[in-house]
Design a protein around this motif. Structure first.
Motif, PDB file in Angstrom:
ATOM      1  N   ALA A 136      42.324  40.596  31.856  1.00  0.00           N
ATOM      2  CA  ALA A 136      42.675  39.458  32.705  1.00  0.00           C
ATOM      3  C   ALA A 136      41.398  38.784  33.201  1.00  0.00           C
ATOM      4  N   PRO A 137      41.401  37.455  33.243  1.00  0.00           N
ATOM      5  CA  PRO A 137      40.230  36.767  33.788  1.00  0.00           C
ATOM      6  C   PRO A 137      40.103  37.045  35.287  1.00  0.00           C
ATOM      7  N   ARG A 138      38.958  36.731  35.825  1.00  0.00           N
ATOM      8  CA  ARG A 138      38.707  36.979  37.244  1.00  0.00           C
ATOM      9  C   ARG A 138      38.436  35.666  37.963  1.00  0.00           C
ATOM     10  N   TRP A 139      38.816  35.640  39.222  1.00  0.00           N
ATOM     11  CA  TRP A 139      38.549  34.523  40.108  1.00  0.00           C
ATOM     12  C   TRP A 139      37.251  34.797  40.870  1.00  0.00           C
TER      13      TRP A 139
ATOM     14  N   TRP B 192      38.133  38.602  42.390  1.00  0.00           N
ATOM     15  CA  TRP B 192      39.331  39.415  42.187  1.00  0.00           C
ATOM     16  C   TRP B 192      39.939  39.077  40.841  1.00  0.00           C
ATOM     17  N   THR B 193      40.726  39.992  40.328  1.00  0.00           N
ATOM     18  CA  THR B 193      41.338  39.840  39.015  1.00  0.00           C
ATOM     19  C   THR B 193      42.600  38.989  39.110  1.00  0.00           C
ATOM     20  N   ALA B 194      42.756  38.078  38.158  1.00  0.00           N
ATOM     21  CA  ALA B 194      43.961  37.248  38.098  1.00  0.00           C
ATOM     22  C   ALA B 194      45.190  38.147  38.029  1.00  0.00           C
ATOM     23  N   GLY B 195      46.206  37.782  38.766  1.00  0.00           N
ATOM     24  CA  GLY B 195      47.434  38.561  38.818  1.00  0.00           C
ATOM     25  C   GLY B 195      47.513  39.457  40.038  1.00  0.00           C
ATOM     26  N   ALA B 196      46.368  39.751  40.645  1.00  0.00           N
ATOM     27  CA  ALA B 196      46.336  40.543  41.873  1.00  0.00           C
ATOM     28  C   ALA B 196      46.468  39.596  43.067  1.00  0.00           C
ATOM     29  N   GLN B 197      46.877  40.152  44.191  1.00  0.00           N
ATOM     30  CA  GLN B 197      46.957  39.332  45.401  1.00  0.00           C
ATOM     31  C   GLN B 197      45.554  38.896  45.792  1.00  0.00           C
ATOM     32  N   PRO B 198      45.377  37.609  46.118  1.00  0.00           N
ATOM     33  CA  PRO B 198      44.054  37.157  46.540  1.00  0.00           C
ATOM     34  C   PRO B 198      43.606  37.895  47.810  1.00  0.00           C
ATOM     35  N   PRO B 199      42.311  38.122  47.948  1.00  0.00           N
ATOM     36  CA  PRO B 199      41.797  38.759  49.157  1.00  0.00           C
ATOM     37  C   PRO B 199      42.094  37.915  50.400  1.00  0.00           C
ATOM     38  N   ALA B 200      42.031  38.550  51.552  1.00  0.00           N
ATOM     39  CA  ALA B 200      42.323  37.872  52.816  1.00  0.00           C
ATOM     40  C   ALA B 200      41.377  36.696  53.075  1.00  0.00           C
TER      41      ALA B 200
ATOM     42  N   LEU C 114      31.709  25.697  49.564  1.00  0.00           N
ATOM     43  CA  LEU C 114      30.835  24.546  49.405  1.00  0.00           C
ATOM     44  C   LEU C 114      31.085  23.596  50.564  1.00  0.00           C
ATOM     45  N   GLU C 115      30.099  23.390  51.378  1.00  0.00           N
ATOM     46  CA  GLU C 115      30.210  22.522  52.555  1.00  0.00           C
ATOM     47  C   GLU C 115      31.414  22.916  53.409  1.00  0.00           C
ATOM     48  N   GLY C 116      31.626  24.227  53.554  1.00  0.00           N
ATOM     49  CA  GLY C 116      32.708  24.729  54.390  1.00  0.00           C
ATOM     50  C   GLY C 116      34.083  24.729  53.742  1.00  0.00           C
ATOM     51  N   ARG C 117      34.161  24.299  52.490  1.00  0.00           N
ATOM     52  CA  ARG C 117      35.449  24.266  51.786  1.00  0.00           C
ATOM     53  C   ARG C 117      35.499  25.366  50.738  1.00  0.00           C
ATOM     54  N   PRO C 118      36.675  26.014  50.584  1.00  0.00           N
ATOM     55  CA  PRO C 118      36.798  27.080  49.589  1.00  0.00           C
ATOM     56  C   PRO C 118      36.844  26.513  48.175  1.00  0.00           C
ATOM     57  N   VAL C 119      36.224  27.231  47.250  1.00  0.00           N
ATOM     58  CA  VAL C 119      36.245  26.875  45.831  1.00  0.00           C
ATOM     59  C   VAL C 119      36.569  28.160  45.068  1.00  0.00           C
ATOM     60  N   ALA C 120      37.777  28.228  44.509  1.00  0.00           N
ATOM     61  CA  ALA C 120      38.184  29.383  43.704  1.00  0.00           C
ATOM     62  C   ALA C 120      38.137  28.961  42.242  1.00  0.00           C
ATOM     63  N   GLU C 121      37.296  29.649  41.455  1.00  0.00           N
ATOM     64  CA  GLU C 121      37.153  29.303  40.041  1.00  0.00           C
ATOM     65  C   GLU C 121      37.535  30.493  39.180  1.00  0.00           C
ATOM     66  N   LEU C 122      38.450  30.244  38.250  1.00  0.00           N
ATOM     67  CA  LEU C 122      38.867  31.252  37.285  1.00  0.00           C
ATOM     68  C   LEU C 122      37.856  31.263  36.142  1.00  0.00           C
ATOM     69  N   ASP C 123      37.662  32.416  35.517  1.00  0.00           N
ATOM     70  CA  ASP C 123      36.715  32.519  34.398  1.00  0.00           C
ATOM     71  C   ASP C 123      36.997  31.510  33.294  1.00  0.00           C
ATOM     72  N   THR C 124      38.207  31.011  33.200  1.00  0.00           N
ATOM     73  CA  THR C 124      38.577  30.043  32.173  1.00  0.00           C
ATOM     74  C   THR C 124      38.110  28.634  32.482  1.00  0.00           C
TER      75      THR C 124
END
Length: 80
Positions: free
Chosen positions: A39-42, A7-15, A47-57
């Motif tokens: 805008a950069p994207r997330w 998703w695009t930075a600045g937008a509400q994260p998906p559910a 990973l091993e059941g844990r969320p990892v959100a990475e921004l293009d930066t």
């Protein structure tokens, strides 16, 4: 199996993004997202059941093994 998303930075994260990551994600965006250029994207992965959100930066918002939210910068990211 959990699916990732983008998703695009600045937008509400998906559910699919855990709500306890939303605040740190918004904080990262407030500090790093400018008005010049697109805008950069997330990218959300799991990973091993844990969320990892990475921004293009190269900024990463994740949870450690204890469940605490951690914000860090990818040291291998050569584009930031």
């Amino acid at each position: 199996m959990q699916m990732g998303t983008r998703w695009t930075a600045g937008a509400q994260p998906p559910a699919s993004v855990p709500e306890d990551l939303w605040g740190p994600i918004a904080h990262v965006e407030a500090l790093s997202v400018g008005t010049a250029g697109p805008a950069p994207r997330w990218t959300l992965t799991w990973l091993e059941g844990r969320p990892v959100a990475e921004l293009d930066t190269g900024v990463i918002v994740t949870k450690d093994r204890t469940g605490a939210v951690v914000v860090q910068h990818d040291p291998d990211d050569t584009f930031a």
